[in-house]
Scaffold this motif. Structure first.
Motif, PDB file in Angstrom:
ATOM      1  N   GLU A 168     -12.166 -12.342  -0.170  1.00  0.00           N
ATOM      2  CA  GLU A 168     -11.806 -11.515   0.736  1.00  0.00           C
ATOM      3  C   GLU A 168     -10.951 -11.496   1.443  1.00  0.00           C
ATOM      4  O   GLU A 168     -10.496 -10.624   2.385  1.00  0.00           O
ATOM      5  CB  GLU A 168     -13.529 -11.633   1.869  1.00  0.00           C
ATOM      6  N   MET A 169     -10.622 -12.727   1.362  1.00  0.00           N
ATOM      7  CA  MET A 169      -9.079 -12.621   2.675  1.00  0.00           C
ATOM      8  C   MET A 169      -8.371 -12.132   1.209  1.00  0.00           C
ATOM      9  O   MET A 169      -7.396 -11.904   2.360  1.00  0.00           O
ATOM     10  CB  MET A 169      -8.629 -14.993   2.262  1.00  0.00           C
ATOM     11  N   VAL A 170      -7.858 -12.315   0.101  1.00  0.00           N
ATOM     12  CA  VAL A 170      -6.948 -11.723  -0.850  1.00  0.00           C
ATOM     13  C   VAL A 170      -6.515 -10.070  -0.080  1.00  0.00           C
ATOM     14  O   VAL A 170      -5.746  -9.020  -0.012  1.00  0.00           O
ATOM     15  CB  VAL A 170      -6.902 -12.387  -1.977  1.00  0.00           C
ATOM     16  N   ALA A 171      -8.464  -9.637   0.163  1.00  0.00           N
ATOM     17  CA  ALA A 171      -8.112  -8.357   0.309  1.00  0.00           C
ATOM     18  C   ALA A 171      -7.713  -8.316   1.433  1.00  0.00           C
ATOM     19  O   ALA A 171      -7.168  -7.154   2.056  1.00  0.00           O
ATOM     20  CB  ALA A 171      -9.696  -7.581  -0.422  1.00  0.00           C
ATOM     21  N   SER A 172      -8.129  -8.737   2.641  1.00  0.00           N
ATOM     22  CA  SER A 172      -7.742  -8.639   3.800  1.00  0.00           C
ATOM     23  C   SER A 172      -6.122  -8.763   3.829  1.00  0.00           C
ATOM     24  O   SER A 172      -5.694  -7.637   4.521  1.00  0.00           O
ATOM     25  CB  SER A 172      -9.091  -9.347   4.905  1.00  0.00           C
ATOM     26  N   ILE A 173      -6.027 -10.008   3.687  1.00  0.00           N
ATOM     27  CA  ILE A 173      -4.561 -10.080   3.721  1.00  0.00           C
ATOM     28  C   ILE A 173      -3.387  -8.953   2.925  1.00  0.00           C
ATOM     29  O   ILE A 173      -2.968  -8.422   3.895  1.00  0.00           O
ATOM     30  CB  ILE A 173      -3.930 -10.872   3.223  1.00  0.00           C
ATOM     31  N   MET A 174      -3.933  -8.130   1.946  1.00  0.00           N
ATOM     32  CA  MET A 174      -3.264  -7.370   1.703  1.00  0.00           C
ATOM     33  C   MET A 174      -3.560  -5.670   1.921  1.00  0.00           C
ATOM     34  O   MET A 174      -2.886  -5.184   2.256  1.00  0.00           O
ATOM     35  CB  MET A 174      -3.993  -6.657   0.076  1.00  0.00           C
ATOM     36  N   ARG A 175      -4.535  -5.268   2.941  1.00  0.00           N
ATOM     37  CA  ARG A 175      -4.567  -4.246   3.295  1.00  0.00           C
ATOM     38  C   ARG A 175      -3.948  -4.351   4.458  1.00  0.00           C
ATOM     39  O   ARG A 175      -3.384  -3.880   5.025  1.00  0.00           O
ATOM     40  CB  ARG A 175      -6.354  -4.124   4.079  1.00  0.00           C
ATOM     41  N   GLN A 176      -3.815  -5.776   5.571  1.00  0.00           N
ATOM     42  CA  GLN A 176      -2.800  -5.618   6.498  1.00  0.00           C
ATOM     43  C   GLN A 176      -1.500  -5.302   6.439  1.00  0.00           C
ATOM     44  O   GLN A 176      -0.639  -5.102   6.752  1.00  0.00           O
ATOM     45  CB  GLN A 176      -3.053  -6.726   7.303  1.00  0.00           C
ATOM     46  N   ALA A 177      -1.073  -5.690   5.034  1.00  0.00           N
ATOM     47  CA  ALA A 177       0.641  -5.887   4.443  1.00  0.00           C
ATOM     48  C   ALA A 177       1.036  -4.240   4.522  1.00  0.00           C
ATOM     49  O   ALA A 177       1.758  -3.489   4.596  1.00  0.00           O
ATOM     50  CB  ALA A 177       0.581  -6.742   3.132  1.00  0.00           C
ATOM     51  N   LYS A 178      -0.097  -4.043   3.745  1.00  0.00           N
ATOM     52  CA  LYS A 178       0.249  -2.558   3.376  1.00  0.00           C
ATOM     53  C   LYS A 178       0.237  -1.755   4.730  1.00  0.00           C
ATOM     54  O   LYS A 178       0.755  -1.100   4.239  1.00  0.00           O
ATOM     55  CB  LYS A 178      -0.976  -2.184   2.371  1.00  0.00           C
ATOM     56  N   ARG A 179      -0.518  -2.125   5.467  1.00  0.00           N
ATOM     57  CA  ARG A 179      -0.572  -0.737   6.859  1.00  0.00           C
ATOM     58  C   ARG A 179       0.705  -1.321   7.280  1.00  0.00           C
ATOM     59  O   ARG A 179       1.237  -0.256   8.054  1.00  0.00           O
ATOM     60  CB  ARG A 179      -1.870  -1.138   7.863  1.00  0.00           C
ATOM     61  N   TRP A 180       1.281  -2.483   7.125  1.00  0.00           N
ATOM     62  CA  TRP A 180       2.615  -2.408   8.202  1.00  0.00           C
ATOM     63  C   TRP A 180       4.022  -1.994   7.463  1.00  0.00           C
ATOM     64  O   TRP A 180       4.759  -1.437   7.738  1.00  0.00           O
ATOM     65  CB  TRP A 180       2.659  -4.139   7.772  1.00  0.00           C
ATOM     66  N   LEU A 181       3.310  -2.160   6.012  1.00  0.00           N
ATOM     67  CA  LEU A 181       4.195  -1.434   5.114  1.00  0.00           C
ATOM     68  C   LEU A 181       4.168   0.265   4.943  1.00  0.00           C
ATOM     69  O   LEU A 181       5.222   0.496   4.523  1.00  0.00           O
ATOM     70  CB  LEU A 181       4.078  -1.321   3.328  1.00  0.00           C
ATOM     71  N   LEU A 182       2.892   0.855   4.861  1.00  0.00           N
ATOM     72  CA  LEU A 182       2.893   2.296   5.351  1.00  0.00           C
ATOM     73  C   LEU A 182       3.737   2.649   7.031  1.00  0.00           C
ATOM     74  O   LEU A 182       4.830   3.835   6.873  1.00  0.00           O
ATOM     75  CB  LEU A 182       1.537   2.169   5.341  1.00  0.00           C
ATOM     76  N   ALA A 183       3.186   2.088   7.619  1.00  0.00           N
ATOM     77  CA  ALA A 183       4.209   2.198   9.132  1.00  0.00           C
ATOM     78  C   ALA A 183       5.798   1.950   9.070  1.00  0.00           C
ATOM     79  O   ALA A 183       6.221   2.871   9.150  1.00  0.00           O
ATOM     80  CB  ALA A 183       4.017   1.573  10.189  1.00  0.00           C
ATOM     81  N   ALA A 184       6.422   1.202   8.119  1.00  0.00           N
ATOM     82  CA  ALA A 184       7.532   0.452   7.813  1.00  0.00           C
ATOM     83  C   ALA A 184       8.518   1.838   6.804  1.00  0.00           C
ATOM     84  O   ALA A 184       9.664   2.576   7.195  1.00  0.00           O
ATOM     85  CB  ALA A 184       8.165  -0.087   6.889  1.00  0.00           C
ATOM     86  N   ARG A 185       7.653   2.487   6.399  1.00  0.00           N
ATOM     87  CA  ARG A 185       7.881   4.275   5.364  1.00  0.00           C
ATOM     88  C   ARG A 185       7.964   4.940   6.582  1.00  0.00           C
ATOM     89  O   ARG A 185       8.272   6.628   6.309  1.00  0.00           O
ATOM     90  CB  ARG A 185       6.913   4.409   4.327  1.00  0.00           C
ATOM     91  N   GLN A 186       6.699   5.266   7.521  1.00  0.00           N
ATOM     92  CA  GLN A 186       7.024   6.017   7.687  1.00  0.00           C
ATOM     93  C   GLN A 186       7.318   6.324   9.764  1.00  0.00           C
ATOM     94  O   GLN A 186       8.416   7.757  10.431  1.00  0.00           O
ATOM     95  CB  GLN A 186       5.829   6.731   8.445  1.00  0.00           C
ATOM     96  N   ASP A 187       8.422   4.931  10.048  1.00  0.00           N
ATOM     97  CA  ASP A 187       9.443   5.130  11.214  1.00  0.00           C
ATOM     98  C   ASP A 187      10.622   5.688  10.542  1.00  0.00           C
ATOM     99  O   ASP A 187      11.662   5.460  10.199  1.00  0.00           O
ATOM    100  CB  ASP A 187       9.462   3.379  11.617  1.00  0.00           C
ATOM    101  N   SER A 188      10.920   6.242  11.967  1.00  0.00           N
ATOM    102  CA  SER A 188      12.639   7.441  12.065  1.00  0.00           C
ATOM    103  C   SER A 188      12.750   6.194  12.417  1.00  0.00           C
ATOM    104  O   SER A 188      14.261   6.279  12.789  1.00  0.00           O
ATOM    105  CB  SER A 188      11.696   8.231  12.496  1.00  0.00           C
ATOM    106  N   ASP A 189      12.853   5.251  13.615  1.00  0.00           N
ATOM    107  CA  ASP A 189      13.817   3.808  14.550  1.00  0.00           C
ATOM    108  C   ASP A 189      13.779   3.252  13.856  1.00  0.00           C
ATOM    109  O   ASP A 189      13.296   1.927  13.414  1.00  0.00           O
ATOM    110  CB  ASP A 189      13.033   3.871  15.760  1.00  0.00           C
ATOM    111  N   PRO A 190      15.818   3.261  13.117  1.00  0.00           N
ATOM    112  CA  PRO A 190      15.576   1.543  11.875  1.00  0.00           C
ATOM    113  C   PRO A 190      14.846   0.664  12.482  1.00  0.00           C
ATOM    114  O   PRO A 190      14.311  -0.360  12.070  1.00  0.00           O
ATOM    115  CB  PRO A 190      16.796   1.859  12.363  1.00  0.00           C
ATOM    116  N   ARG A 191      15.056  -0.027  14.494  1.00  0.00           N
ATOM    117  CA  ARG A 191      14.510  -1.245  14.388  1.00  0.00           C
ATOM    118  C   ARG A 191      13.191  -1.377  14.434  1.00  0.00           C
ATOM    119  O   ARG A 191      12.579  -2.855  14.122  1.00  0.00           O
ATOM    120  CB  ARG A 191      15.098  -1.085  16.341  1.00  0.00           C
ATOM    121  N   ILE A 192      12.696  -0.244  14.750  1.00  0.00           N
ATOM    122  CA  ILE A 192      10.744  -0.318  14.551  1.00  0.00           C
ATOM    123  C   ILE A 192      11.187  -0.618  13.146  1.00  0.00           C
ATOM    124  O   ILE A 192       9.999  -1.392  12.895  1.00  0.00           O
ATOM    125  CB  ILE A 192      10.375   0.513  14.967  1.00  0.00           C
TER     126      ILE A 192
END
Length: 88
Positions: A11-35
Motif C-alpha cells: 500500500e505504501m509503494v502504491a501510495s507514494i507512486m500515485r503521488q509521484a505520478k500526480r506531480w509528474l502529470l502536473a509538470a507535463r502540463q505546466d506552461s510556466d517553467p518555474r511551476i
C-alpha cells in the motif's frame, strides 16, 4: 499520532507512486517553467523516496511502472524548465 492499522508495504509503494505520478502529470502540463520546475522536483523527490523504501523490482511488481523511466522523464522536465527559466 497514527490511529488505525499501519499500511502494508504494498500500500505504501502504491501510495507514494500515485503521488509521484500526480506531480509528474502536473509538470507535463505546466506552461510556466518555474511551476514546471517545482512540480517536477516534487515528482523526483517522491520517486527517490520510493526507491529508498523499496527495490526497483518490487516497485515494478506492485505498480507496473518502470521507476527509472519515470525518474528520467522527471529530471528531463526539470532540466527543460531550468533552461526555459534561464532564457526568460
Amino acid at each position: 499520532m497514527y490511529v488505525g492499522a499501519l499500511p502494508t508495504s504494498t500500500e505504501m509503494v502504491a501510495s507514494i507512486m500515485r503521488q509521484a505520478k500526480r506531480w509528474l502529470l502536473a509538470a507535463r502540463q505546466d506552461s510556466d517553467p518555474r511551476i514546471q520546475a517545482l512540480h517536477s522536483s516534487y515528482a523526483v523527490a517522491y520517486l527517490i523516496a520510493l526507491r529508498e523504501t523499496a527495490s526497483d523490482l518490487d516497485i515494478l511488481k506492485v505498480t507496473g511502472e518502470n521507476i527509472l523511466g519515470l525518474l528520467q522523464e522527471a529530471t528531463l522536465l526539470q532540466d527543460q524548465a531550468a533552461q526555459r527559466v534561464g532564457l526568460q
